[in-house]
Design a protein around this motif. Sequence first.
Motif, PDB file in Angstrom:
ATOM      1  N   PHE B 158      58.142  50.209 137.348  1.00  0.00           N
ATOM      2  CA  PHE B 158      58.485  50.213 138.773  1.00  0.00           C
ATOM      3  C   PHE B 158      58.909  51.617 139.182  1.00  0.00           C
ATOM      4  O   PHE B 158      59.399  52.382 138.348  1.00  0.00           O
ATOM      5  CB  PHE B 158      59.593  49.189 139.051  1.00  0.00           C
ATOM      6  N   PRO B 159      58.727  51.953 140.454  1.00  0.00           N
ATOM      7  CA  PRO B 159      59.081  53.303 140.887  1.00  0.00           C
ATOM      8  C   PRO B 159      60.573  53.568 140.695  1.00  0.00           C
ATOM      9  O   PRO B 159      61.400  52.719 141.048  1.00  0.00           O
ATOM     10  CB  PRO B 159      58.726  53.320 142.371  1.00  0.00           C
ATOM     11  N   LEU B 160      60.864  54.740 140.151  1.00  0.00           N
ATOM     12  CA  LEU B 160      62.262  55.142 139.982  1.00  0.00           C
ATOM     13  C   LEU B 160      62.982  55.145 141.319  1.00  0.00           C
ATOM     14  O   LEU B 160      64.185  54.863 141.407  1.00  0.00           O
ATOM     15  CB  LEU B 160      62.302  56.530 139.325  1.00  0.00           C
ATOM     16  N   ALA B 161      62.231  55.449 142.387  1.00  0.00           N
ATOM     17  CA  ALA B 161      62.826  55.510 143.723  1.00  0.00           C
ATOM     18  C   ALA B 161      63.541  54.202 144.082  1.00  0.00           C
ATOM     19  O   ALA B 161      64.587  54.212 144.728  1.00  0.00           O
ATOM     20  CB  ALA B 161      61.745  55.821 144.762  1.00  0.00           C
ATOM     21  N   LYS B 162      62.983  53.082 143.625  1.00  0.00           N
ATOM     22  CA  LYS B 162      63.604  51.792 143.962  1.00  0.00           C
ATOM     23  C   LYS B 162      65.003  51.687 143.370  1.00  0.00           C
ATOM     24  O   LYS B 162      65.926  51.191 144.009  1.00  0.00           O
ATOM     25  CB  LYS B 162      62.734  50.646 143.450  1.00  0.00           C
ATOM     26  N   LEU B 163      65.115  52.142 142.143  1.00  0.00           N
ATOM     27  CA  LEU B 163      66.425  52.111 141.488  1.00  0.00           C
ATOM     28  C   LEU B 163      67.378  53.076 142.185  1.00  0.00           C
ATOM     29  O   LEU B 163      68.535  52.741 142.480  1.00  0.00           O
ATOM     30  CB  LEU B 163      66.269  52.484 140.016  1.00  0.00           C
ATOM     31  N   LEU B 164      66.879  54.286 142.484  1.00  0.00           N
ATOM     32  CA  LEU B 164      67.741  55.288 143.109  1.00  0.00           C
ATOM     33  C   LEU B 164      68.194  54.823 144.490  1.00  0.00           C
ATOM     34  O   LEU B 164      69.335  55.045 144.891  1.00  0.00           O
ATOM     35  CB  LEU B 164      67.022  56.642 143.190  1.00  0.00           C
ATOM     36  N   ASN B 165      67.300  54.170 145.226  1.00  0.00           N
ATOM     37  CA  ASN B 165      67.688  53.680 146.545  1.00  0.00           C
ATOM     38  C   ASN B 165      68.814  52.659 146.439  1.00  0.00           C
ATOM     39  O   ASN B 165      69.652  52.552 147.337  1.00  0.00           O
ATOM     40  CB  ASN B 165      66.491  53.064 147.268  1.00  0.00           C
ATOM     41  N   GLU B 166      68.845  51.926 145.349  1.00  0.00           N
ATOM     42  CA  GLU B 166      69.912  50.942 145.179  1.00  0.00           C
ATOM     43  C   GLU B 166      71.254  51.603 144.924  1.00  0.00           C
ATOM     44  O   GLU B 166      72.275  51.178 145.466  1.00  0.00           O
ATOM     45  CB  GLU B 166      69.561  50.003 144.018  1.00  0.00           C
ATOM     46  N   VAL B 167      71.240  52.666 144.096  1.00  0.00           N
ATOM     47  CA  VAL B 167      72.535  53.308 143.790  1.00  0.00           C
ATOM     48  C   VAL B 167      72.916  54.354 144.832  1.00  0.00           C
ATOM     49  O   VAL B 167      74.061  54.796 144.881  1.00  0.00           O
ATOM     50  CB  VAL B 167      72.548  53.948 142.379  1.00  0.00           C
ATOM     51  N   GLU B 168      71.965  54.774 145.662  1.00  0.00           N
ATOM     52  CA  GLU B 168      72.200  55.709 146.773  1.00  0.00           C
ATOM     53  C   GLU B 168      72.811  57.046 146.340  1.00  0.00           C
ATOM     54  O   GLU B 168      74.030  57.227 146.376  1.00  0.00           O
ATOM     55  CB  GLU B 168      73.112  55.066 147.828  1.00  0.00           C
ATOM     56  N   PRO B 169      71.956  57.994 145.984  1.00  0.00           N
ATOM     57  CA  PRO B 169      72.457  59.344 145.683  1.00  0.00           C
ATOM     58  C   PRO B 169      73.198  59.926 146.886  1.00  0.00           C
ATOM     59  O   PRO B 169      72.806  59.673 148.021  1.00  0.00           O
ATOM     60  CB  PRO B 169      71.172  60.137 145.416  1.00  0.00           C
ATOM     61  N   THR B 170      74.252  60.684 146.632  1.00  0.00           N
ATOM     62  CA  THR B 170      74.962  61.336 147.738  1.00  0.00           C
ATOM     63  C   THR B 170      74.171  62.569 148.169  1.00  0.00           C
ATOM     64  O   THR B 170      73.237  62.997 147.482  1.00  0.00           O
ATOM     65  CB  THR B 170      76.370  61.780 147.293  1.00  0.00           C
ATOM     66  N   ALA B 171      74.574  63.157 149.277  1.00  0.00           N
ATOM     67  CA  ALA B 171      73.849  64.320 149.804  1.00  0.00           C
ATOM     68  C   ALA B 171      73.922  65.516 148.856  1.00  0.00           C
ATOM     69  O   ALA B 171      73.028  66.364 148.859  1.00  0.00           O
ATOM     70  CB  ALA B 171      74.405  64.704 151.166  1.00  0.00           C
ATOM     71  N   ASP B 172      74.958  65.579 148.018  1.00  0.00           N
ATOM     72  CA  ASP B 172      75.115  66.711 147.097  1.00  0.00           C
ATOM     73  C   ASP B 172      74.217  66.616 145.868  1.00  0.00           C
ATOM     74  O   ASP B 172      74.009  67.604 145.165  1.00  0.00           O
ATOM     75  CB  ASP B 172      76.562  66.803 146.605  1.00  0.00           C
ATOM     76  N   ALA B 173      73.727  65.429 145.579  1.00  0.00           N
ATOM     77  CA  ALA B 173      72.917  65.249 144.364  1.00  0.00           C
ATOM     78  C   ALA B 173      71.596  65.987 144.520  1.00  0.00           C
ATOM     79  O   ALA B 173      70.864  65.797 145.489  1.00  0.00           O
ATOM     80  CB  ALA B 173      72.676  63.767 144.113  1.00  0.00           C
ATOM     81  N   LYS B 174      71.293  66.873 143.546  1.00  0.00           N
ATOM     82  CA  LYS B 174      70.054  67.656 143.626  1.00  0.00           C
ATOM     83  C   LYS B 174      69.088  67.320 142.481  1.00  0.00           C
ATOM     84  O   LYS B 174      67.893  67.502 142.594  1.00  0.00           O
ATOM     85  CB  LYS B 174      70.382  69.159 143.533  1.00  0.00           C
ATOM     86  N   TYR B 175      69.647  66.883 141.377  1.00  0.00           N
ATOM     87  CA  TYR B 175      68.830  66.618 140.188  1.00  0.00           C
ATOM     88  C   TYR B 175      69.192  65.269 139.575  1.00  0.00           C
ATOM     89  O   TYR B 175      70.283  64.751 139.795  1.00  0.00           O
ATOM     90  CB  TYR B 175      69.064  67.701 139.126  1.00  0.00           C
ATOM     91  N   VAL B 176      68.225  64.759 138.805  1.00  0.00           N
ATOM     92  CA  VAL B 176      68.490  63.544 138.037  1.00  0.00           C
ATOM     93  C   VAL B 176      68.421  63.905 136.559  1.00  0.00           C
ATOM     94  O   VAL B 176      67.478  64.565 136.117  1.00  0.00           O
ATOM     95  CB  VAL B 176      67.446  62.445 138.334  1.00  0.00           C
ATOM     96  N   ARG B 177      69.441  63.501 135.843  1.00  0.00           N
ATOM     97  CA  ARG B 177      69.506  63.798 134.404  1.00  0.00           C
ATOM     98  C   ARG B 177      69.350  62.495 133.622  1.00  0.00           C
ATOM     99  O   ARG B 177      70.022  61.503 133.924  1.00  0.00           O
ATOM    100  CB  ARG B 177      70.851  64.448 134.088  1.00  0.00           C
ATOM    101  N   PHE B 178      68.442  62.503 132.641  1.00  0.00           N
ATOM    102  CA  PHE B 178      68.171  61.300 131.849  1.00  0.00           C
ATOM    103  C   PHE B 178      68.590  61.552 130.414  1.00  0.00           C
ATOM    104  O   PHE B 178      68.453  62.659 129.901  1.00  0.00           O
ATOM    105  CB  PHE B 178      66.671  60.980 131.849  1.00  0.00           C
ATOM    106  N   GLU B 179      69.054  60.497 129.763  1.00  0.00           N
ATOM    107  CA  GLU B 179      69.448  60.642 128.372  1.00  0.00           C
ATOM    108  C   GLU B 179      68.899  59.484 127.550  1.00  0.00           C
ATOM    109  O   GLU B 179      68.974  58.326 127.970  1.00  0.00           O
ATOM    110  CB  GLU B 179      70.973  60.670 128.287  1.00  0.00           C
ATOM    111  N   THR B 180      68.384  59.820 126.361  1.00  0.00           N
ATOM    112  CA  THR B 180      67.908  58.810 125.399  1.00  0.00           C
ATOM    113  C   THR B 180      69.097  58.290 124.614  1.00  0.00           C
ATOM    114  O   THR B 180      70.111  58.979 124.484  1.00  0.00           O
ATOM    115  CB  THR B 180      66.889  59.459 124.440  1.00  0.00           C
ATOM    116  N   ILE B 181      68.953  57.095 124.070  1.00  0.00           N
ATOM    117  CA  ILE B 181      70.005  56.537 123.211  1.00  0.00           C
ATOM    118  C   ILE B 181      70.243  57.465 122.019  1.00  0.00           C
ATOM    119  O   ILE B 181      69.321  58.120 121.529  1.00  0.00           O
ATOM    120  CB  ILE B 181      69.615  55.120 122.725  1.00  0.00           C
ATOM    121  N   TYR B 182      71.484  57.569 121.576  1.00  0.00           N
ATOM    122  CA  TYR B 182      71.799  58.257 120.324  1.00  0.00           C
ATOM    123  C   TYR B 182      72.127  57.175 119.304  1.00  0.00           C
ATOM    124  O   TYR B 182      73.172  56.525 119.403  1.00  0.00           O
ATOM    125  CB  TYR B 182      72.978  59.215 120.515  1.00  0.00           C
ATOM    126  N   ASP B 183      71.221  56.961 118.371  1.00  0.00           N
ATOM    127  CA  ASP B 183      71.352  55.845 117.452  1.00  0.00           C
ATOM    128  C   ASP B 183      70.801  56.257 116.084  1.00  0.00           C
ATOM    129  O   ASP B 183      69.772  55.762 115.624  1.00  0.00           O
ATOM    130  CB  ASP B 183      70.557  54.650 118.020  1.00  0.00           C
TER     131      ASP B 183
END
Lengths: 219, 329
Positions: B158-183
């Motif tokens: 599903f489009p990442l945008a759908k998830l982001l629209n749910e959490v609503e980035p603030t106006a200051d947010a410029k980047y998205v940072r992703f992290e893999t599990i550390y296991d």
Amino acid sequence: MTPITQRLSSIRKLDRKTTAQILRVSAHMLSLYALALLLFDYSRNNLGADPVREILLRTGEPALVLLILSLAVTPLTLLFGWKQLHPLRRIFGLYAFLYVALHLLTFIWLDYGLNLAYILDGILEQNFVLVGFAAFVLLLPLAITSNKWSQRKLGKKWKTLHKLVYIIIMLALIHFWWLVKNVYYMPFLYSAMVTVLLLLRWQPVKQKALRFQRWYRSR
Amino acid sequence: MLIKKRTGIEIPSSEITPQHLYLSRRQFMAGAAMATTAGLLAACGAGGSPEEANTAPVNSGNGGTAVSATTDELGDPLNTYDEITNYNNYYEFNTTKDGPARLAKDFPTAPWQVEVGGMVKNPKTYAMEDLLKFDQEERIYRLRCVEAWSMVIPWVGFPLAKLLNEVEPTADAKYVRFETIYDPDNMPGQRGRMFPWPYVEGLTVEEAMQDLTILSTGLYGETLLPQNGAPIRLVVPWKYGFKSIKAIVKIELVDYMPTSLWMESAPTEYGFYANVNPEVNHPRWSQATERRIGELGRRPTLLFNGYAEQVAHLYPDPKYDTNLKPRGS
Ligand code: HEM
């Protein structure tokens, strides 16, 4: 000479001949092992999802190993006095050339589909390929002159010409270092082996090696 | 796996090559390139040996059939399920291509949570079940690795945008940072010191909101296998494959440019943007051509991996962002 010592010496001679024969046959089998395995896996459709890369890797690595084996002969005779090993230099060297030729053929044919523009880009725009290609070009005259006739014809020059192998092994190692992605165990391992083999040709170390040989033979 | 909706990039159906045509096209290409080694084609296309078929992780068993089309929008055939699930770059397991399929077999992907936070109005930790509630769509994308090979993969997600629209980035947010599990217990590659684990990747917010950017949970209509990044991974088809981070546990909106694992471990080789660009070479690999897995010979690489129409507007100039660090930084 008494008949008995005559017989003994002829046995010893035969022995030496058989040893040489066994060594030669073993060297051929060892050299062909990787190719046989590659063909077997190919026939079993067992080269994975990207057979082209698999063939590239499985011709490149034996080429490097055989070059190193060829370089290992002189230090081994130096250390243990095994002069019978000498002919193996040529056998390993020629097989190294065979694998490099297959490696290059895989690159230009299977990988680059004989498209000249793509091949030129692939060689000239990728430093690791460029040095690999240089190693191949330098190997050519060595392969061509790896026969008794050329050796006689060229005389002293033959020895000088075949010193090219030192440049070739360096280029091959650089080729390997440059192509791996951040995980350097294998290039390190091969570089360490080559370092040892080259050091054993350096006078101060060579003298020690000869002393070792005398001790070894006198045991 | 239930796919509620199938959408792809809009293409007129007349441009979709029927299966019999692409098959013969494939054979023709190989035949033309190298008549005497045509036998190799079988080795390429068919994939695994019978042994592999028996030991491969089986989902519902119909991997390879549950797709709406047999080609991408350019008419190029999908790679087989076997190819996609057995040829992976996933250094958390090991650095070979066939190792991850073997080593990830028992990787535990449930229960799983993804923490979405940072500069957002509604931070939330999503259980995998919640993420599967977003409409799962099929997206047939080309995947272009910086090592100059590529595949065509029918993702489900599903489009990442759908998830982001749910959490609503603030106006200051410029980047998205992703992290893999550390296991490290279950990811042998993470026990080594070679890389600064865990894997990190990043996008600009505009890139993350682009409709092509998806979070994938499956492929070929099947639940994602661990070697492909299960249970949830990013797919950004106009960027080199390493941007498409796998096994995500954390998504954070930030106001700084995240440093990815590759930027950190080889800063002269990898930059932030990493858009596919045939005119900008990686220091090791020319990016002018690529080897499509399953084919002999090469094909020219397309700017933005063929998605220029959708994403070129995100960038001032196609050469501005490369797999190298942005110039001048
Ligand atoms: C003396 C000559 C050469 C030697 C000893 C050599 C050796 C090697 C070795 C050891 C590898 C890596 C195998 C591995 O990772 O397991 C390799 C890979 C490779 N070599 Fe060579 N090579 C030589 C010449 C060439 C030439 C002439 C070309 C092409 C024009 C070439 C192109 C490649 C390519 C494309 C790869 C694969 C890179 C990859 O996909 O990871 N090499 N070679």
